[in-house]
Design a protein around this motif. Structure first.
Motif, PDB file in Angstrom:
ATOM      1  N   LYS A 200       1.078  -1.251  -0.153  1.00  0.00           N
ATOM      2  CA  LYS A 200      -0.245  -0.007  -0.523  1.00  0.00           C
ATOM      3  C   LYS A 200       0.835   1.427  -0.018  1.00  0.00           C
ATOM      4  O   LYS A 200       0.184   2.793  -0.281  1.00  0.00           O
ATOM      5  CB  LYS A 200      -0.993   0.146   0.876  1.00  0.00           C
ATOM      6  N   PHE A 201       2.345   0.813   0.237  1.00  0.00           N
ATOM      7  CA  PHE A 201       3.078   1.844   0.641  1.00  0.00           C
ATOM      8  C   PHE A 201       3.865   2.106  -0.731  1.00  0.00           C
ATOM      9  O   PHE A 201       4.553   1.052  -0.722  1.00  0.00           O
ATOM     10  CB  PHE A 201       3.354   1.944   1.378  1.00  0.00           C
ATOM     11  N   PRO A 202       4.636   2.800  -1.241  1.00  0.00           N
ATOM     12  CA  PRO A 202       5.734   2.926  -2.477  1.00  0.00           C
ATOM     13  C   PRO A 202       6.591   2.790  -2.003  1.00  0.00           C
ATOM     14  O   PRO A 202       6.787   3.622  -0.290  1.00  0.00           O
ATOM     15  CB  PRO A 202       5.500   3.845  -2.997  1.00  0.00           C
ATOM     16  N   PHE A 203       8.062   2.544  -2.174  1.00  0.00           N
ATOM     17  CA  PHE A 203       9.270   2.451  -1.575  1.00  0.00           C
ATOM     18  C   PHE A 203       9.144   1.657  -1.023  1.00  0.00           C
ATOM     19  O   PHE A 203       8.939   0.822  -0.667  1.00  0.00           O
ATOM     20  CB  PHE A 203      10.325   4.060  -2.346  1.00  0.00           C
ATOM     21  N   THR A 204      10.482   2.887   0.501  1.00  0.00           N
ATOM     22  CA  THR A 204      10.909   1.748   1.771  1.00  0.00           C
ATOM     23  C   THR A 204      10.157   1.630   2.718  1.00  0.00           C
ATOM     24  O   THR A 204       9.058   3.358   2.486  1.00  0.00           O
ATOM     25  CB  THR A 204      12.739   2.264   1.835  1.00  0.00           C
ATOM     26  N   ARG A 205       9.868   1.468   3.785  1.00  0.00           N
ATOM     27  CA  ARG A 205       8.735   1.480   4.827  1.00  0.00           C
ATOM     28  C   ARG A 205       9.037   0.968   6.553  1.00  0.00           C
ATOM     29  O   ARG A 205      10.993   0.521   6.613  1.00  0.00           O
ATOM     30  CB  ARG A 205       7.958   0.320   4.926  1.00  0.00           C
TER      31      ARG A 205
END
Length: 239
Positions: free
Chosen positions: A60-65
């Motif tokens: 649900k979140f792009p790139f790094t988390r």
């Protein structure tokens, strides 16, 4: 668990302060999955089940988390030291949680109900602070990272204090408790991001206030790491 700790679980306070927080999603855990976390189990069928749900959530979140659990983040891991905890895959996220003694011990104490997933944001350590709120009023504020003196903080000390006061005065009504230690970040445009809520007592670190034994009836202002001392004149050293 004491009520003051219960209120500081991210899944409990986030709905109240989400407008001031980074977007977040939660992966709730079954008892056997919490047990796997407690044991540092990163490879069993139980662990794989968590990783699958974590993968769906992280997408649900792009790139790094960034991942943490109810009351603690894996700040004691190599990954945090090297990359501030940034992760890309669900497998890495679960592995980092399992490798953290802080997270495993929190699970052992029965404090874990969910994994919180947020987009990773690199933060300037000079703009992170802990607010000390007593009876719904800002009584003190501390530089969060005590690694060194930041000259820009000396220049903006009064400015940041007023921003902190304004945030508390406008929002104390929606805090889950009247006494809290609130970790925040000021963006370059002076917006507030709430990172975490902590009980107004040990084991929360009082940071630059050094001790919780304060006269909280008075206002202590913003405490920062002072500049290093400089010696001048003739200095004689004998051994």
């Amino acid at each position: 668990m004491e009520p003051k700790f219960e209120l500081c679980r991210i899944p409990n306070w986030y709905p109240r302060l989400s407008v001031y927080s980074l977007p977040a999603a939660f992966v709730y855990l079954q008892d056997m999955e919490i047990q796997a976390l407690e044991n540092g189990d990163a490879k069993s069928a139980v662990a794989k089940g968590v990783i699958e749900r974590l993968d769906t959530t992280m997408n649900k979140f792009p790139f790094t988390r960034f991942v943490c659990v109810d009351l603690v983040a894996p700040t004691d891991t190599d990954r945090f030291a090297q990359k501030n905890g940034a992760v890309r895959s669900a497998r890495s996220a679960w592995s980092i949680l399992c490798s953290s003694a802080k997270v495993r011990n929190s699970a052992k104490r029965g404090e874990v109900s969910a994994i919180c997933v947020r987009p990773f944001r690199r933060m300037d350590p000079a703009r992170e602070f802990r607010l000390f709120v007593k009876d719904g009023k800002l009584k003190a504020m501390s530089q969060y990272w005590l690694t060194r003196h930041f000259p820009q903080l000396q220049k903006k000390r009064e400015h940041y204090w007023k921003l902190g006061q304004n945030f508390v005065d406008r929002n104390f009504w929606c805090f889950p408790e009247t006494d809290l230690a609130i970790d925040i970040y000021f963006t370059s445009s002076d917006e507030v991001i709430v990172n975490d809520l902590n009980p107004f007592c040990p084991p929360t670190d009082p940071l630059m206030l050094n001790t919780w034994e304060q006269d909280w009836r008075i206002t202590h202002g913003l405490k920062i790491v002072p500049p290093p001392h400089q010696l001048s004149g003739d200095v004689t050293v004998s051994f």
